[in-house]
Design an enzyme around this catalytic site. Structure first.
Site, PDB file in Angstrom:
ATOM      1  N   ASN A 150       1.525  -4.060   2.051  1.00  0.00           N
ATOM      2  CA  ASN A 150       0.457  -3.208   1.666  1.00  0.00           C
ATOM      3  C   ASN A 150      -0.152  -2.630   0.439  1.00  0.00           C
ATOM      4  OD1 ASN A 150       2.802  -2.160   2.802  1.00  0.00           O
ATOM      5  ND2 ASN A 150       1.797  -0.183   2.674  1.00  0.00           N
ATOM      6  N   GLN A 178      -1.030  -6.182   7.791  1.00  0.00           N
ATOM      7  CA  GLN A 178      -2.011  -6.219   6.648  1.00  0.00           C
ATOM      8  C   GLN A 178      -2.549  -7.695   6.558  1.00  0.00           C
ATOM      9  OE1 GLN A 178      -3.475  -4.175   4.571  1.00  0.00           O
ATOM     10  NE2 GLN A 178      -2.277  -2.216   4.936  1.00  0.00           N
ATOM     11  N   SER A 198      -2.385  -3.998  13.830  1.00  0.00           N
ATOM     12  CA  SER A 198      -2.931  -2.462  14.137  1.00  0.00           C
ATOM     13  C   SER A 198      -4.539  -2.853  13.865  1.00  0.00           C
ATOM     14  CB  SER A 198      -2.392  -1.762  12.875  1.00  0.00           C
ATOM     15  OG  SER A 198      -2.800  -0.404  13.252  1.00  0.00           O
ATOM     16  N   CYS A 324       3.670  11.754  -4.184  1.00  0.00           N
ATOM     17  CA  CYS A 324       4.142  13.137  -4.442  1.00  0.00           C
ATOM     18  C   CYS A 324       5.200  13.713  -3.642  1.00  0.00           C
ATOM     19  CB  CYS A 324       2.862  13.919  -4.730  1.00  0.00           C
ATOM     20  SG  CYS A 324       3.056  15.496  -5.649  1.00  0.00           S
TER      21      CYS A 324
END
Ligand SMILES: *Cc1c(COP(=O)(O)O)cnc(C)c1O
Length: 384
Positions: A150, A178, A198, A324
Site C-alpha cells: 500500500n 491493494q 476490501s 506521527c
C-alpha cells in the site's frame, strides 16, 4: 476550492454506479436475505449476484467468496483459520512490509507462542526468494504475503510464492486489498488458498470485505453465530454493500485496461514532472513491478507532514510515509525495512491515483509542487 484526490490507496470514491445499485437495497429491498418470506428472500438473489460478480473478478467459484466487514477482518480470519485448523504447526511466515492488519495479527500470535518469520526486503522493497524458500518448513502453518504494497506500490510474485508453498503442503494467504481491480490475476490458475480484498479500495463503500477460501481448504470461522456465508462468517449479510461491491468488481474488470494504461501514464507524468523539476528526490519502491497508480517520492531534508500540509492548501490530498508517534516523526515500517536513507525517509510522500483522476489535476500538481518544496527547503534547518 476543488479537491484533487491523490490518496486512493487510503480509500476511494464510491463509484456513482455503485451508489445507484445500492440505493434500492436501502429504500425498497431492505429485507433480511435469510427470511422465509419472499419480501426478505428476494434480497438473497441480489446477494448471490454480488457474490458471482466478485467471483468473476477473482477467477474463483461464487461459493469460495465469504463476505466480511473489511479487509482487516479478512486478514485476521485467514490467519486465525490456518492456526486453528493446524494446531500442531507453530510457525508463521509473513513480510516486514505488510499492512498492520497482518503485522499486528501475527504479533499477537507471537505472544501466544508462535514463531514468526518476517521476510526482509532490499532497498527497492523487493523480497528474496531464497530467504522465502528457506523459511518454508514442515512446522509452517501459513505463509501470508501481500499481493501489492500500500505504501510504495510494489507487486510481489504471488503466483510463484504460492506455488512454492503448495509444493511443500503449506497454506498460502495473500492480502490483495491493494491489488484487487488494479492487477489482473486469476485465482483458478494460482496456488493461493486464501485471499483478502476490501470494498473501499476499489470504489465500493467502507465496511465490506471478502475472504476467498479455496474449495477443499479446511476452515474455522472467526465470527460465530448464525449460519450465514455457509456457516463460515456469521452475521446478517450486508446486502447493500455486497450489491455495491459486486458492481465495483464489474466496473474494475471493465476499466482494467484503462488502469494499466491511462492511470499508469498519469502516474508517470506526475512522477516525472516532480522529479525532473525538484533536485534531490528519490522514488521509493520497485518501479518495474508496481501498482499502476502509485508513486512514493522522497524529498531530501524536509518533512513529509510539512509537504502534506502545504499540498492541502492547494486542495491536493496525498499521504506521507511517516507516522506521527509521540511527537517524533518516525519513518513508516515499510521505508524502515527498505533502509531508505534517513535524509529521505522523513519526507516520503505517497501519491495514489485512480481512474477518476485527470491530466489537468496532474498538471496542476506539477505546477504547484516544485516551488512548495523549495519554500520548505529554504525553511528547513537541515541544509546538507
Ligand atoms: C486498506 C488495507 C487493508 C485494510 O482494509 P480495511 O477494509 O480498511 O480494513 C489491509 N491491507 C492493505 C494492503 C490495505 O491497503
Amino acid at each position: 476550492m476543488k479537491t484533487i484526490y491523490f490518496d486512493n490507496n487510503a480509500t476511494t470514491m464510491v463509484a456513482p454506479e455503485v451508489t445507484e445499485a445500492m440505493m434500492p437495497m436501502f429504500t425498497t429491498h431492505w429485507g433480511n436475505p435469510g427470511s422465509m418470506h419472499s419480501f426478505g428472500g428476494q434480497v438473497a438473489k441480489y446477494v448471490q449476484t454480488g457474490r458471482e460478480q466478485v467471483a468473476e473478478m477473482l477467477g474463483c467459484k461464487p461459493s469460495e467468496v465469504i463476505f466480511t466487514s473489511c479487509g482487516t477482518e479478512s486478514d485476521n480470519t485467514a490467519i486465525w483459520s490456518a492456526l486453528q485448523t493446524q494446531p500442531d504447526k507453530k510457525h508463521i511466515i509473513t513480510t516486514a512490509v505488510e499492512h498492520p492488519a497482518i503485522l499486528q495479527t501475527v504479533a499477537f500470535w507471537e505472544t501466544r507462542g508462535y514463531r514468526v518469520t518476517r521476510l526482509g526486503v532490499d532497498g527497492k522493497g523487493r523480497l528474496d526468494m531464497d530467504e522465502y524458500a528457506d523459511a518454508l518448513t514442515p512446522d509452517t502453518a501459513i505463509a501470508s504475503i501481500m499481493f501489492a504494497n500500500n505504501e510504495v506500490g510494489n507487486i510481489y510474485p504471488i503466483a510463484k510464492m504460492s506455488e512454492m508453498a503448495r509444493e511443500r503442503g503449506i497454506l498460502f494467504h495473500t492480502d490483495a486489498v491493494q491489488a484487487a481491480g488494479k492487477v489482473q490475476f486469476d485465482l483458478s490458475k494460482m496456488c493461493v488458498d486464501m485471499l483478502s480484498i476490501s470494498g473501499h479500495k476499489l470504489h465500493a463503500p467502507k465496511g465490506i470485505g471478502v475472504l476467498y477460501v479455496r474449495k477443499g481448504v479446511r476452515f474455522r470461522p472467526f465470527v460465530r453465530g448464525g449460519h450465514q456465508e455457509g456457516g463460515r462468517r456469521a452475521g446478517t449479510e450486508n446486502a447493500p454493500y455486497i450489491v455495491g461491491l459486486g458492481v465495483a468488481c464489474e466496473l474494475a474488470r471493465k476499466h482494467f485496461n484503462d488502469e494499466v494504461t491511462r492511470v499508469a501514464a498519469l502516474r508517470d507524468r506526475l512522477e516525472k514532472g516532480i522529479t525532473s523539476a525538484v533536485p534531490d528526490t528519490l522514488v521509493n519502491g520497485d518501479t518495474e513491478h508496481r501498482l499502476p497508480g502509485t508513486t512514493n517520492i522522497a524529498f531530501r531534508n524536509i518533512e513529509g507532514e510539512a509537504v502534506l500540509l502545504m499540498l492541502n492548501e492547494f486542495g491536493i490530498c496525498a499521504s506521507s510515509g511517516s507516522a506521527c508517534t509521540s511527537g517524533s516523526l518516525e519513518p513508516s515500517h515499510v521505508l524502515h525495512a527498505m533502509d531508505v536513507p534517513f535524509k529521505y525517509a522523513h519526507s516520503s510522500t505517497r501519491f495514489s491515483l485512480c481512474r477518476y483522476n485527470t491530466q489537468e489535476e496532474v498538471d496542476f500538481a506539477i505546477e504547484k509542487i516544485p516551488p512548495l518544496i523549495k519554500t520548505l527547503r529554504d525553511l528547513s534547518p537541515f541544509k546538507d
